[in-house]
Write an enzyme that holds these catalytic residues in place. Sequence first.
Site, PDB file in Angstrom:
ATOM      1  N   THR A   1       0.828  -1.209   0.000  1.00 46.46           N
ATOM      2  CA  THR A   1       0.000   0.000   0.000  1.00 46.46           C
ATOM      3  C   THR A   1       0.863   1.260   0.000  1.00 46.46           C
ATOM      4  OG1 THR A   1      -1.477   1.281   1.427  1.00 46.46           O
ATOM      5  CG2 THR A   1      -0.104  -0.325   2.529  1.00 46.46           C
ATOM      6  N   ASP A   2       0.272   2.360  -0.466  1.00 46.27           N
ATOM      7  CA  ASP A   2       0.976   3.647  -0.387  1.00 46.27           C
ATOM      8  C   ASP A   2       1.030   4.157   1.054  1.00 46.27           C
ATOM      9  OD1 ASP A   2      -1.727   4.338  -0.058  1.00 46.27           O
ATOM     10  OD2 ASP A   2      -1.754   5.837  -1.670  1.00 46.27           O
ATOM     11  N   GLU A   3       0.224   3.554   1.950  1.00 47.70           N
ATOM     12  CA  GLU A   3       0.168   4.056   3.322  1.00 47.70           C
ATOM     13  C   GLU A   3       1.476   3.848   4.080  1.00 47.70           C
ATOM     14  OE1 GLU A   3      -3.543   3.324   5.359  1.00 47.70           O
ATOM     15  OE2 GLU A   3      -4.614   3.110   3.472  1.00 47.70           O
TER      16      GLU A   3
ATOM     17  N   TYR B   1      -2.076  -0.686  10.919  1.00 48.42           N
ATOM     18  CA  TYR B   1      -2.183  -1.348   9.607  1.00 48.42           C
ATOM     19  C   TYR B   1      -0.964  -1.042   8.747  1.00 48.42           C
ATOM     20  CZ  TYR B   1      -3.405  -1.740   4.655  1.00 48.42           C
ATOM     21  OH  TYR B   1      -3.369  -2.008   3.303  1.00 48.42           O
TER      22      TYR B   1
ATOM     23  N   LYS C   1       2.070  -3.481   7.303  1.00 42.91           N
ATOM     24  CA  LYS C   1       2.383  -3.649   5.873  1.00 42.91           C
ATOM     25  C   LYS C   1       3.838  -3.260   5.613  1.00 42.91           C
ATOM     26  CE  LYS C   1      -0.056  -4.694   2.917  1.00 42.91           C
ATOM     27  NZ  LYS C   1      -0.444  -6.044   2.394  1.00 42.91           N
TER      28      LYS C   1
HETATM   29  P1  NAD Z   1      -9.706  -7.640   1.840  1.00 41.91           P
HETATM   30  O1  NAD Z   1      -9.722  -7.335   3.290  1.00 41.91           O
HETATM   31  O2  NAD Z   1     -10.923  -7.368   1.003  1.00 41.91           O
HETATM   32  O3  NAD Z   1      -9.349  -9.181   1.618  1.00 41.91           O
HETATM   33  C1  NAD Z   1      -8.346  -9.840   2.332  1.00 41.91           C
HETATM   34  C2  NAD Z   1      -8.456 -11.328   2.025  1.00 41.91           C
HETATM   35  O4  NAD Z   1      -7.401 -12.009   2.727  1.00 41.91           O
HETATM   36  C3  NAD Z   1      -9.777 -11.944   2.477  1.00 41.91           C
HETATM   37  O5  NAD Z   1     -10.288 -12.783   1.462  1.00 41.91           O
HETATM   38  C4  NAD Z   1      -9.382 -12.758   3.705  1.00 41.91           C
HETATM   39  O6  NAD Z   1     -10.213 -13.888   3.916  1.00 41.91           O
HETATM   40  C5  NAD Z   1      -7.957 -13.155   3.352  1.00 41.91           C
HETATM   41  N1  NAD Z   1      -7.141 -13.484   4.523  1.00 41.91           N
HETATM   42  C6  NAD Z   1      -7.003 -12.745   5.667  1.00 41.91           C
HETATM   43  N2  NAD Z   1      -6.182 -13.368   6.521  1.00 41.91           N
HETATM   44  C7  NAD Z   1      -5.767 -14.522   5.916  1.00 41.91           C
HETATM   45  C8  NAD Z   1      -4.895 -15.574   6.295  1.00 41.91           C
HETATM   46  N3  NAD Z   1      -4.282 -15.584   7.482  1.00 41.91           N
HETATM   47  N4  NAD Z   1      -4.683 -16.586   5.417  1.00 41.91           N
HETATM   48  C9  NAD Z   1      -5.315 -16.589   4.213  1.00 41.91           C
HETATM   49  N5  NAD Z   1      -6.161 -15.629   3.815  1.00 41.91           N
HETATM   50  C10 NAD Z   1      -6.384 -14.591   4.648  1.00 41.91           C
HETATM   51  O7  NAD Z   1      -8.444  -6.869   1.280  1.00 41.91           O
HETATM   52  P2  NAD Z   1      -8.239  -6.116  -0.124  1.00 41.91           P
HETATM   53  O8  NAD Z   1      -8.825  -4.756  -0.029  1.00 41.91           O
HETATM   54  O9  NAD Z   1      -8.617  -7.026  -1.227  1.00 41.91           O
HETATM   55  O10 NAD Z   1      -6.652  -5.934  -0.098  1.00 41.91           O
HETATM   56  C11 NAD Z   1      -5.785  -6.916  -0.663  1.00 41.91           C
HETATM   57  C12 NAD Z   1      -4.356  -6.482  -0.454  1.00 41.91           C
HETATM   58  O11 NAD Z   1      -4.143  -5.207  -1.045  1.00 41.91           O
HETATM   59  C13 NAD Z   1      -3.967  -6.336   1.024  1.00 41.91           C
HETATM   60  O12 NAD Z   1      -2.664  -6.846   1.194  1.00 41.91           O
HETATM   61  C14 NAD Z   1      -4.001  -4.831   1.260  1.00 41.91           C
HETATM   62  O13 NAD Z   1      -3.080  -4.466   2.274  1.00 41.91           O
HETATM   63  C15 NAD Z   1      -3.587  -4.310  -0.100  1.00 41.91           C
HETATM   64  N6  NAD Z   1      -4.116  -2.967  -0.402  1.00 41.91           N
HETATM   65  C16 NAD Z   1      -5.458  -2.722  -0.437  1.00 41.91           C
HETATM   66  C17 NAD Z   1      -5.930  -1.454  -0.755  1.00 41.91           C
HETATM   67  C18 NAD Z   1      -7.404  -1.151  -0.854  1.00 41.91           C
HETATM   68  O14 NAD Z   1      -7.758  -0.013  -1.174  1.00 41.91           O
HETATM   69  N7  NAD Z   1      -8.297  -2.093  -0.622  1.00 41.91           N
HETATM   70  C19 NAD Z   1      -5.025  -0.425  -1.018  1.00 41.91           C
HETATM   71  C20 NAD Z   1      -3.652  -0.695  -0.946  1.00 41.91           C
HETATM   72  C21 NAD Z   1      -3.210  -1.981  -0.663  1.00 41.91           C
HETATM   73  P1  TYD Z   2     -10.912   3.836   3.921  1.00 39.88           P
HETATM   74  O1  TYD Z   2     -11.835   3.386   2.839  1.00 39.88           O
HETATM   75  O2  TYD Z   2     -11.063   3.196   5.274  1.00 39.88           O
HETATM   76  O3  TYD Z   2      -9.442   3.686   3.369  1.00 39.88           O
HETATM   77  P2  TYD Z   2      -8.021   4.213   4.004  1.00 39.88           P
HETATM   78  O4  TYD Z   2      -8.217   4.534   5.434  1.00 39.88           O
HETATM   79  O5  TYD Z   2      -7.140   3.018   3.802  1.00 39.88           O
HETATM   80  O6  TYD Z   2      -7.625   5.392   3.174  1.00 39.88           O
HETATM   81  O7  TYD Z   2     -11.089   5.404   4.120  1.00 39.88           O
HETATM   82  C1  TYD Z   2     -10.899   6.294   3.035  1.00 39.88           C
HETATM   83  C2  TYD Z   2     -11.000   7.692   3.602  1.00 39.88           C
HETATM   84  O8  TYD Z   2     -12.348   7.900   4.061  1.00 39.88           O
HETATM   85  C3  TYD Z   2     -10.104   7.920   4.795  1.00 39.88           C
HETATM   86  O9  TYD Z   2      -9.594   9.251   4.764  1.00 39.88           O
HETATM   87  C4  TYD Z   2     -11.039   7.774   5.989  1.00 39.88           C
HETATM   88  C5  TYD Z   2     -12.370   8.251   5.445  1.00 39.88           C
HETATM   89  N1  TYD Z   2     -13.555   7.620   6.070  1.00 39.88           N
HETATM   90  C6  TYD Z   2     -14.559   8.405   6.644  1.00 39.88           C
HETATM   91  O10 TYD Z   2     -14.501   9.641   6.611  1.00 39.88           O
HETATM   92  N2  TYD Z   2     -15.626   7.777   7.230  1.00 39.88           N
HETATM   93  C7  TYD Z   2     -15.726   6.417   7.281  1.00 39.88           C
HETATM   94  O11 TYD Z   2     -16.729   5.898   7.868  1.00 39.88           O
HETATM   95  C8  TYD Z   2     -14.705   5.620   6.673  1.00 39.88           C
HETATM   96  C9  TYD Z   2     -14.770   4.115   6.704  1.00 39.88           C
HETATM   97  C10 TYD Z   2     -13.636   6.268   6.078  1.00 39.88           C
END
Ligand code: NAD
Ligand code: TYD
Length: 367
Positions: free
Chosen positions: A133-135, A159, A163
């Site tokens: 992630t960019d975070e 989180y 990561k």
């Molecule tokens: P998500 O939470 O929707 O899905 C996570 C998946 O991992 C689920 O299917 C869960 O069952 C599985 N999982 C959790 N723990 C596990 C374990 N111990 N063994 C096997 N499976 C397990 O997440 P996402 O949004 O699809 O994100 C996927 C990846 O991308 C993550 O690594 C996250 O850090 C990264 N990421 C996500 C975002 C975003 O905007 N969603 C942004 C940047 C990076």
């Molecule tokens: P989120 O989807 O949780 O992603 P991330 O925290 O990884 O960026 O949140 C996106 C943005 O929206 C973040 O600045 C937090 C804000 N947010 C709210 O204002 N209210 C909410 O209920 C949630 C879940 C997020």
Amino acid sequence: MSHAPRHLLVTGGAGFIGANFVAHWRTRHPESRIVVLDLLTYAGNRANLDGVPDIHFVRGDILDQPLVEQLLRDHALDGIVHFAAESHVDRSILGPDAFITTNVLGTHALLKAARAVWLSGSGVPHRFHHVSTDEVYGTLGPADPAFTETTPYAPNSPYSASKAASDHLVRAYAHTYGLETTTSNCSNNYGPFQFPEKLIPLFLINALEGRPLPIYGDGMQVRDWLHVADHCEGIARVLEAGRAGECYNIGGGAELPNIRVIDTLCALVDAAFAADPGLAARFPCAPAAAGRPSASLKTHVTDRPGHDRRYAINCDKAMAELGYRPLHDFGRGLAETIAWYLANEGWWRAVQDGSYRAWVDANYANR
Ligand code: NAD
Ligand code: TYD
């Protein structure tokens, strides 16, 4: 030349991005063997993969190193694409332990398995791709340049710290043991199958059900929104043409304050109700059902502790080396995402079980 893997172990492939990626890779590489390893936590859903042919699904834990080794050997896999994680910042604030276990120890267990199978004896061509992630780069001021791959790490939430730790372990296994790794650091994804705890699906469903839209603080936090299909394309390109040992930023080119995202979402919901009179009968509690603006539900609540103010991604490296380009315009991508959620009401109702309701109560009760 770095090895371009074909036969993949996809961890977390039943989650939001993982399921989109599995479908993307299946279309792109019909001959590829795909094994999905997913624990099916609250965020994982086997049904997310229902439309994808020819996958081998295993419910299991990335911490189970013998299982991972067996899957790599039995299916002769030459790639791991590692999505599995605890992924929600707010959950990491209320309960960080699971993030250390899954994201740090889980990634380490996978690395150990990959090393044992791919680097023993004379070695096997392979690739370990880590999705991050960019975070990990921390937060930006309004005038700061966007994150590049060389921006120093400064994670601020449990989180992002977990990561960052996993990114460092991947780097160390490449540097110390010669494991062929790549890492991608992407911005906020949106699109089909996103679990409704994240901003866009949460606010959409609340707007449909007439519940408040809880905006943290002033709502001026900035995120760079990446359509999940563009993200999947970026990962595929890293697998096919990325250089081992490298990191690639993947962004959407859509830097927006939350309040703009929320106003756009509300306007699109209002337009959808105006265009389809059937929606008012399906969602009678929505303000839009009575011709009132969805934006009337906006409610400012207590800010998230340690809330990062701005993320922005510079993906020049992926553009120059891999020909990556985000193709989705945010407004159009958001309209399509809303249409997907409206067409898949059964999906989002099913994933909001008792534990989800308990989470909503815990996170939003005292804001
Ligand atoms: P998500 O939470 O929707 O899905 C996570 C998946 O991992 C689920 O299917 C869960 O069952 C599985 N999982 C959790 N723990 C596990 C374990 N111990 N063994 C096997 N499976 C397990 O997440 P996402 O949004 O699809 O994100 C996927 C990846 O991308 C993550 O690594 C996250 O850090 C990264 N990421 C996500 C975002 C975003 O905007 N969603 C942004 C940047 C990076
Ligand atoms: P989120 O989807 O949780 O992603 P991330 O925290 O990884 O960026 O949140 C996106 C943005 O929206 C973040 O600045 C937090 C804000 N947010 C709210 O204002 N209210 C909410 O209920 C949630 C879940 C997020």
